[in-house]
Motif scaffolding. Structure first.
Motif, short mmCIF file in Angstrom:
data_model
loop_
_atom_site.label_atom_id
_atom_site.label_comp_id
_atom_site.label_asym_id
_atom_site.label_seq_id
_atom_site.Cartn_x
_atom_site.Cartn_y
_atom_site.Cartn_z
N GLY A 162 0.83 -1.19 0.00
CA GLY A 162 0.00 0.00 0.00
C GLY A 162 0.87 1.24 0.00
O GLY A 162 2.09 1.18 -0.14
N ARG A 163 0.23 2.38 0.21
CA ARG A 163 0.95 3.66 0.17
C ARG A 163 1.96 3.81 1.30
O ARG A 163 2.96 4.51 1.14
N ALA A 164 1.71 3.16 2.43
CA ALA A 164 2.67 3.21 3.54
C ALA A 164 3.99 2.56 3.11
O ALA A 164 5.07 3.05 3.44
N HIS A 165 3.91 1.48 2.36
CA HIS A 165 5.11 0.82 1.84
C HIS A 165 5.83 1.76 0.88
O HIS A 165 7.06 1.87 0.91
N HIS A 166 5.05 2.45 0.04
CA HIS A 166 5.64 3.38 -0.92
C HIS A 166 6.39 4.49 -0.20
O HIS A 166 7.52 4.83 -0.55
N ARG A 167 5.76 5.08 0.82
CA ARG A 167 6.42 6.17 1.55
C ARG A 167 7.70 5.68 2.21
O ARG A 167 8.73 6.37 2.17
N ALA A 168 7.67 4.49 2.81
CA ALA A 168 8.87 3.95 3.46
C ALA A 168 9.98 3.75 2.43
O ALA A 168 11.12 4.18 2.63
N ILE A 169 9.65 3.13 1.30
CA ILE A 169 10.64 2.88 0.25
C ILE A 169 11.21 4.22 -0.26
O ILE A 169 12.41 4.35 -0.46
N HIS A 170 10.34 5.20 -0.46
CA HIS A 170 10.78 6.50 -0.96
C HIS A 170 11.81 7.13 -0.02
O HIS A 170 12.89 7.55 -0.46
N PHE A 171 11.50 7.19 1.27
CA PHE A 171 12.39 7.88 2.19
C PHE A 171 13.64 7.07 2.53
O PHE A 171 14.68 7.65 2.82
N ILE A 172 13.56 5.76 2.45
CA ILE A 172 14.79 4.95 2.62
C ILE A 172 15.72 5.19 1.43
O ILE A 172 16.93 5.33 1.60
N LEU A 216 7.83 10.01 8.79
CA LEU A 216 6.51 9.54 8.36
C LEU A 216 5.40 9.92 9.33
O LEU A 216 4.23 9.97 8.95
N GLY A 217 5.76 10.13 10.59
CA GLY A 217 4.75 10.50 11.58
C GLY A 217 3.73 9.41 11.82
O GLY A 217 2.55 9.68 11.98
N VAL A 218 4.19 8.16 11.82
CA VAL A 218 3.31 7.02 12.07
C VAL A 218 3.72 6.37 13.39
O VAL A 218 4.76 6.68 13.95
N THR A 219 2.90 5.44 13.84
CA THR A 219 3.24 4.73 15.07
C THR A 219 4.33 3.71 14.79
O THR A 219 4.50 3.24 13.66
N LYS A 220 5.05 3.35 15.84
CA LYS A 220 6.10 2.35 15.71
C LYS A 220 5.52 1.02 15.25
O LYS A 220 6.10 0.33 14.40
N GLN A 221 4.35 0.68 15.78
CA GLN A 221 3.68 -0.57 15.40
C GLN A 221 3.35 -0.58 13.91
O GLN A 221 3.59 -1.57 13.21
N VAL A 266 5.01 -2.53 8.28
CA VAL A 266 5.44 -2.23 6.91
C VAL A 266 6.86 -2.72 6.68
O VAL A 266 7.15 -3.39 5.68
N LEU A 267 7.76 -2.39 7.59
CA LEU A 267 9.17 -2.79 7.44
C LEU A 267 9.34 -4.30 7.46
O LEU A 267 10.13 -4.85 6.69
N ARG A 268 8.59 -4.97 8.33
CA ARG A 268 8.69 -6.43 8.40
C ARG A 268 8.37 -7.04 7.03
O ARG A 268 9.09 -7.92 6.55
N THR A 269 7.31 -6.56 6.39
CA THR A 269 6.92 -7.06 5.07
C THR A 269 8.01 -6.77 4.04
O THR A 269 8.39 -7.66 3.26
N LEU A 270 8.51 -5.54 4.03
CA LEU A 270 9.53 -5.17 3.05
C LEU A 270 10.82 -5.95 3.25
O LEU A 270 11.48 -6.33 2.28
N ILE A 271 11.17 -6.22 4.50
CA ILE A 271 12.38 -7.00 4.79
C ILE A 271 12.18 -8.45 4.39
O ILE A 271 13.04 -9.05 3.72
N GLU A 272 11.04 -9.02 4.76
CA GLU A 272 10.74 -10.42 4.40
C GLU A 272 10.71 -10.62 2.89
O GLU A 272 11.11 -11.67 2.39
N ASP A 273 10.24 -9.61 2.16
CA ASP A 273 10.15 -9.70 0.69
C ASP A 273 11.46 -9.35 -0.01
O ASP A 273 11.52 -9.36 -1.24
N GLY A 274 12.48 -9.03 0.76
CA GLY A 274 13.78 -8.74 0.17
C GLY A 274 13.90 -7.37 -0.47
O GLY A 274 14.77 -7.16 -1.31
N MET A 275 13.05 -6.44 -0.06
CA MET A 275 13.10 -5.07 -0.61
C MET A 275 14.00 -4.16 0.24
O MET A 275 14.59 -3.22 -0.29
#
Length: 170
Positions: A51-61, A76-81, A86-95
């Protein structure tokens, strides 16, 4: 619809007065522009189940390789949870890969993998293409005016963050 009125105050500055109806049209234009701006990336993200949260994380990384999780939380101004999900998914997917800090072992530094960088390029190119076309059509004065309007809509802290990331990467 009434025309926009331009007044001159005692200091010689031009002041712009807009009617409520003109402001409503501007708000609607923002909604539709955002829908168009996110449409192409949304289709690509959907292929990955992102989703867009993944996009924002990828963009700023990508903008700040090695950024810490805490810095990304701040941007991002989001909660740690929420970010952890989002990060767990991106890491597991090798992104994205998370590396332990060299000075502080508690810190996690984030980097895009080759696959993550390729996805970021695709997402960004879709948006750059749309913006490039719009800016080219609107002209150079519209570009600086648009950026100024966007910055003025930001909260002061967001504006400082934005200007800091822009200045650090130019």
């Amino acid at each position: 619809m009434p025309k926009t009125k331009l007044a001159v105050n005692t200091t010689g500055e031009n002041l712009l007065f807009l009617t409520d109806e003109q402001l409503r049209h501007a708000i609607e234009a923002m909604f539709f522009a955002y829908k168009g701006f996110t449409a192409d990336p949304d289709r690509l993200l959907e292929e990955f189940g992102y989703g867009r949260a993944h996009h924002r994380a990828i963009h700023f990384i990508q903008r700040a390789p090695g950024t810490t999780v805490n810095n990304l939380l701040n941007i991002l101004g989001v909660t740690k949870q929420s970010l952890n999900r989002v990060l767990r998914t991106l890491i597991e997917d090798g992104m994205v890969e998370s590396r332990v800090g060299t000075r502080d072992k508690r810190e996690r530094h984030l980097h895009l993998t080759e696959e993550g960088a390729a996805l970021e390029r695709q997402l960004s190119e879709a948006q750059r293409s749309r913006m490039r076309t719009a800016f080219r059509t609107a002209g150079p004065e519209a570009v600086s005016g648009f950026r100024r309007v966007l910055e003025e809509m930001m909260d002061p802290e967001q504006r400082r963050q934005f200007r800091g990331t822009r200045d650090a990467n130019t």
